[in-house]
Scaffold this motif. Structure first.
Motif, PDB file in Angstrom:
ATOM      1  N   LEU A  11       0.570  -1.009   0.132  1.00  0.00           N
ATOM      2  CA  LEU A  11       0.443  -0.180   0.020  1.00  0.00           C
ATOM      3  C   LEU A  11       0.949   1.526  -0.188  1.00  0.00           C
ATOM      4  O   LEU A  11       2.254   1.164   0.695  1.00  0.00           O
ATOM      5  CB  LEU A  11      -0.761   0.083   1.060  1.00  0.00           C
ATOM      6  CG  LEU A  11      -2.099  -1.439   1.318  1.00  0.00           C
ATOM      7  CD1 LEU A  11      -2.402  -1.130   2.475  1.00  0.00           C
ATOM      8  CD2 LEU A  11      -2.628  -1.089  -0.010  1.00  0.00           C
ATOM      9  N   PRO A  12       0.554   2.215  -0.800  1.00  0.00           N
ATOM     10  CA  PRO A  12      -0.414   2.561  -1.195  1.00  0.00           C
ATOM     11  C   PRO A  12      -0.428   2.476  -3.145  1.00  0.00           C
ATOM     12  O   PRO A  12      -1.220   2.116  -3.651  1.00  0.00           O
ATOM     13  CB  PRO A  12      -1.325   3.920  -1.342  1.00  0.00           C
ATOM     14  CG  PRO A  12       0.305   4.337  -0.968  1.00  0.00           C
ATOM     15  CD  PRO A  12       1.045   3.804  -0.706  1.00  0.00           C
ATOM     16  N   ARG A  16      -5.231   0.672  -2.264  1.00  0.00           N
ATOM     17  CA  ARG A  16      -5.366   1.990  -1.657  1.00  0.00           C
ATOM     18  C   ARG A  16      -5.854   1.788  -0.043  1.00  0.00           C
ATOM     19  O   ARG A  16      -5.307   2.188   0.482  1.00  0.00           O
ATOM     20  CB  ARG A  16      -7.158   3.508  -1.976  1.00  0.00           C
ATOM     21  CG  ARG A  16      -6.706   3.999  -3.339  1.00  0.00           C
ATOM     22  CD  ARG A  16      -8.121   4.829  -3.412  1.00  0.00           C
ATOM     23  NE  ARG A  16      -7.949   4.674  -4.837  1.00  0.00           N
ATOM     24  CZ  ARG A  16      -8.950   3.837  -5.796  1.00  0.00           C
ATOM     25  NH1 ARG A  16     -10.650   3.870  -4.714  1.00  0.00           N
ATOM     26  NH2 ARG A  16      -9.347   3.866  -6.578  1.00  0.00           N
ATOM     27  N   ARG A  17      -6.393   0.387  -0.063  1.00  0.00           N
ATOM     28  CA  ARG A  17      -6.367   0.036   1.568  1.00  0.00           C
ATOM     29  C   ARG A  17      -7.440  -1.560   1.201  1.00  0.00           C
ATOM     30  O   ARG A  17      -6.543  -2.370   0.457  1.00  0.00           O
ATOM     31  CB  ARG A  17      -7.652   0.398   2.276  1.00  0.00           C
ATOM     32  CG  ARG A  17      -8.766   0.542   1.613  1.00  0.00           C
ATOM     33  CD  ARG A  17     -10.441   0.839   1.914  1.00  0.00           C
ATOM     34  NE  ARG A  17     -11.088   0.886   1.259  1.00  0.00           N
ATOM     35  CZ  ARG A  17     -11.967   1.376   0.050  1.00  0.00           C
ATOM     36  NH1 ARG A  17     -11.088   2.405  -0.239  1.00  0.00           N
ATOM     37  NH2 ARG A  17     -13.107   1.177  -0.975  1.00  0.00           N
ATOM     38  N   THR A 135      -2.965  -7.597  -1.603  1.00  0.00           N
ATOM     39  CA  THR A 135      -3.800  -6.398  -3.060  1.00  0.00           C
ATOM     40  C   THR A 135      -3.464  -6.659  -4.370  1.00  0.00           C
ATOM     41  O   THR A 135      -3.362  -5.704  -5.101  1.00  0.00           O
ATOM     42  CB  THR A 135      -3.188  -5.360  -1.804  1.00  0.00           C
ATOM     43  OG1 THR A 135      -1.526  -5.567  -1.515  1.00  0.00           O
ATOM     44  CG2 THR A 135      -4.080  -5.404  -0.574  1.00  0.00           C
TER      45      THR A 135
END
Length: 168
Positions: A11-12, A16-17, A135
């Motif tokens: 991240l980022p 974004r999260r 992610t």
């Protein structure tokens, strides 16, 4: 004891999260193990504040601030098993033998870096677990993390969790 394994949150730059499903799993876990490449101190701060217990290491993409706060290798005894956490273990070919030599005093080694989920056993019984990335799936079909149940010195279920695709 319920463990949550994650790595390579990036991240980022990659998201974004953290995914809500992962954060909910953090809330249910007794211990969270993060195998590096946080890339942002805010993620470390978030997990330190949210997890009951956090064990983490820095990765190759983590800068000086994260390297000051985290070790390269972490070790902990959890429910009678000796765990280690490291970011990189090298190429897939020969991984079990290399890790058995370097980490022969452990029962379980959690690692990251490749973003590719991995579950194997090295000579001598060392269990190798890579939870992938929650992610950045890279060439994998899904973003992932793992949960592990541990009790009385034994691993129970090791589950790989697939996260839904992120909305753009």
């Amino acid at each position: 004891m319920r463990l949550l394994l994650t790595s390579d949150t990036h991240l980022p730059s990659r998201a974004r999260r953290l995914p809500e499903e992962l954060l909910a799993a953090v809330d249910r876990a007794d211990v969270v193990l993060h195998a590096g490449d946080w890339t942002d101190e805010a993620v470390l701060d978030l997990l330190e504040g949210r997890a009951r217990r956090l064990i983490g290491v820095y990765g190759n993409n983590d800068g000086p601030a994260l390297r000051r706060r985290l070790p390269e290798v972490a070790r902990a005894e959890l429910a009678g098993l000796r765990f280690g956490v490291v970011h990189e273990t090298g190429a897939a070919a020969g991984r079990e033998q290399r890790c058995a030599r370097r980490f022969g005093d452990l029962d379980v080694l959690v690692f990251g870096h490749s973003h590719i989920p991995w579950d194997s056993t090295a000579p001598g019984g060392l269990r190798l677990l890579n939870p992938g990335s929650p992610t950045d799936r890279r060439r994998q079909p899904h973003c992932t993390y793992m949960t592990v149940d541990v009790a009385n010195g034994a691993l129970g279920e090791v589950a790989l969790h697939r996260l839904p695709p992120r909305s753009t």
